[in-house]
Design a protein around this motif. Structure first.
Motif, PDB file in Angstrom:
ATOM      1  N   GLN A 119       0.836  -1.193   0.000  1.00 18.23           N
ATOM      2  CA  GLN A 119       0.000   0.000   0.000  1.00 18.23           C
ATOM      3  C   GLN A 119       0.877   1.252   0.000  1.00 18.23           C
ATOM      4  O   GLN A 119       1.812   1.362   0.797  1.00 18.23           O
ATOM      5  CB  GLN A 119      -0.924   0.008   1.222  1.00 18.23           C
ATOM      6  N   VAL A 120       0.570   2.176  -0.903  1.00 17.80           N
ATOM      7  CA  VAL A 120       1.370   3.400  -1.062  1.00 17.80           C
ATOM      8  C   VAL A 120       0.501   4.604  -0.720  1.00 17.80           C
ATOM      9  O   VAL A 120      -0.533   4.843  -1.357  1.00 17.80           O
ATOM     10  CB  VAL A 120       1.905   3.538  -2.497  1.00 17.80           C
ATOM     11  N   GLY A 121       0.921   5.345   0.301  1.00 17.54           N
ATOM     12  CA  GLY A 121       0.214   6.559   0.693  1.00 17.54           C
ATOM     13  C   GLY A 121       1.042   7.789   0.375  1.00 17.54           C
ATOM     14  O   GLY A 121       2.264   7.714   0.239  1.00 17.54           O
ATOM     15  N   GLY A 122       0.397   8.943   0.248  1.00 17.52           N
ATOM     16  CA  GLY A 122       1.123  10.166  -0.052  1.00 17.52           C
ATOM     17  C   GLY A 122       0.351  11.382   0.417  1.00 17.52           C
ATOM     18  O   GLY A 122      -0.876  11.352   0.524  1.00 17.52           O
ATOM     19  N   VAL A 123       1.081  12.458   0.711  1.00 13.38           N
ATOM     20  CA  VAL A 123       0.460  13.711   1.142  1.00 13.38           C
ATOM     21  C   VAL A 123       0.958  14.847   0.266  1.00 13.38           C
ATOM     22  O   VAL A 123       2.051  14.786  -0.308  1.00 13.38           O
ATOM     23  CB  VAL A 123       0.768  14.024   2.621  1.00 13.38           C
ATOM     24  N   GLU A 124       0.144  15.875   0.157  1.00 14.27           N
ATOM     25  CA  GLU A 124       0.483  17.028  -0.683  1.00 14.27           C
ATOM     26  C   GLU A 124       1.704  17.751  -0.136  1.00 14.27           C
ATOM     27  O   GLU A 124       1.920  17.823   1.081  1.00 14.27           O
ATOM     28  CB  GLU A 124      -0.713  17.986  -0.744  1.00 14.27           C
ATOM     29  N   ASN A 125       2.488  18.271  -1.065  1.00 15.86           N
ATOM     30  CA  ASN A 125       3.736  18.923  -0.698  1.00 15.86           C
ATOM     31  C   ASN A 125       3.515  20.339  -0.191  1.00 15.86           C
ATOM     32  O   ASN A 125       2.529  20.995  -0.542  1.00 15.86           O
ATOM     33  CB  ASN A 125       4.655  18.977  -1.933  1.00 15.86           C
ATOM     34  N   GLU A 126       4.482  20.790   0.611  1.00 17.79           N
ATOM     35  CA  GLU A 126       4.469  22.180   1.059  1.00 17.79           C
ATOM     36  C   GLU A 126       5.069  23.098   0.009  1.00 17.79           C
ATOM     37  O   GLU A 126       4.881  24.306   0.058  1.00 17.79           O
ATOM     38  CB  GLU A 126       5.268  22.299   2.365  1.00 17.79           C
ATOM     39  N   VAL A 127       5.791  22.527  -0.945  1.00 16.37           N
ATOM     40  CA  VAL A 127       6.403  23.283  -2.034  1.00 16.37           C
ATOM     41  C   VAL A 127       5.908  22.705  -3.352  1.00 16.37           C
ATOM     42  O   VAL A 127       5.994  21.504  -3.581  1.00 16.37           O
ATOM     43  CB  VAL A 127       7.944  23.216  -1.972  1.00 16.37           C
ATOM     44  N   THR A 128       5.382  23.570  -4.207  1.00 13.61           N
ATOM     45  CA  THR A 128       4.869  23.144  -5.511  1.00 13.61           C
ATOM     46  C   THR A 128       5.749  23.716  -6.610  1.00 13.61           C
ATOM     47  O   THR A 128       6.023  24.922  -6.634  1.00 13.61           O
ATOM     48  CB  THR A 128       3.421  23.612  -5.716  1.00 13.61           C
ATOM     49  N   ILE A 129       6.193  22.834  -7.516  1.00 15.83           N
ATOM     50  CA  ILE A 129       7.074  23.239  -8.618  1.00 15.83           C
ATOM     51  C   ILE A 129       6.375  22.890  -9.928  1.00 15.83           C
ATOM     52  O   ILE A 129       6.085  21.724 -10.185  1.00 15.83           O
ATOM     53  CB  ILE A 129       8.433  22.526  -8.547  1.00 15.83           C
ATOM     54  N   THR A 130       6.117  23.906 -10.743  1.00 21.43           N
ATOM     55  CA  THR A 130       5.367  23.703 -11.976  1.00 21.43           C
ATOM     56  C   THR A 130       6.152  24.229 -13.172  1.00 21.43           C
ATOM     57  O   THR A 130       6.480  25.418 -13.214  1.00 21.43           O
ATOM     58  CB  THR A 130       4.003  24.422 -11.917  1.00 21.43           C
TER      59      THR A 130
END
Length: 227
Positions: A119-130
């Protein structure tokens, strides 16, 4: 002739047949475990790295990874697959929220098959690079603007130009580092008029904020030779 089924403590079933005083005992085929998960649950922060490890219990087996029903292929997108210390490893770098879900390590060999789920979990980053664009084509000797740009937003601090470095990738790894220029939240790397075709390749930015590093997805640059 009589047939008798005996359930052992380990729940194996033994069938016995007697004919003229001769007994034949038919034991079930022994199940062979080919793989096991080193960890059955892993988690990541968006933009970071996560590694799934599947321990090989037999030498001559073939491993295949699937995630959420899709086959994983080394070198495609942010996926790397390798064998290390007797384990098959699946790596997502940089990890994306779409990488969350269930990954399966499937094995085939020794006349049987086996698989384990992770099972792979993930959370949104505090830094966004676009990236402004994901592909860019320029021409050697052309004075037209040739620049790779990324927008960087952060909820934990405002990175400066010294905190954002451009890297050219080689075989998916960070290889050549260069500095960036900053205008607002946009960080750029300019390639001059006499850029060479050898500058072609994939580029990422690595952002450092409060001691943590965050890596972008790659932008592909193609430099065409001059006429």
């Amino acid at each position: 002739t009589s047939n008798t089924s005996i359930r052992r403590a380990e729940e194996a079933v033994v069938s016995t047949q007697s004919t003229g005083g001769t007994f034949e005992v038919a034991l079930p085929d022994e199940e062979i475990d080919l793989v096991e998960a080193v960890e059955d649950k892993v988690a990541f922060v968006e933009g970071g790295k996560v590694v799934l490890r599947c321990k090989k219990l037999e030498k001559k087996i073939k491993i295949q990874w699937t995630c959420n029903g899709n086959e994983m292929v080394h070198g495609e997108g942010n996926v790397k697959i390798r064998t290390k210390n007797g384990n098959s490893e699946l790596e997502f770098k940089p990890a994306k929220l779409s990488d969350k879900g269930t990954c399966t390590c499937s094995a085939e060999g020794q006349g049987t098959t086996d698989s384990v789920d992770i099972q792979v979990g993930g959370v949104e980053n505090e830094v966004t690079i676009t990236p402004k664009v994901t592909e860019l084509t320029c021409k050697q000797g052309d004075a037209s603007r040739c620049v790779i740009e990324f927008d960087v937003t952060s909820t934990i601090g405002d990175p400066g130009a010294n905190d954002v470095k451009f890297w050219k990738l080689k075989d998916g790894e960070l290889d050549e580092k260069s500095s960036s220029s900053k205008e607002g939240n946009t960080f750029s790397r300019v390639f001059g008029q006499w850029k060479k075709p050898s500058r072609s390749g994939q580029y990422v930015v690595v952002v450092t904020v409060k001691g943590k590093t965050y890596q972008s997805e790659p932008v592909t640059l193609t430099v065409l030779p001059k006429d």
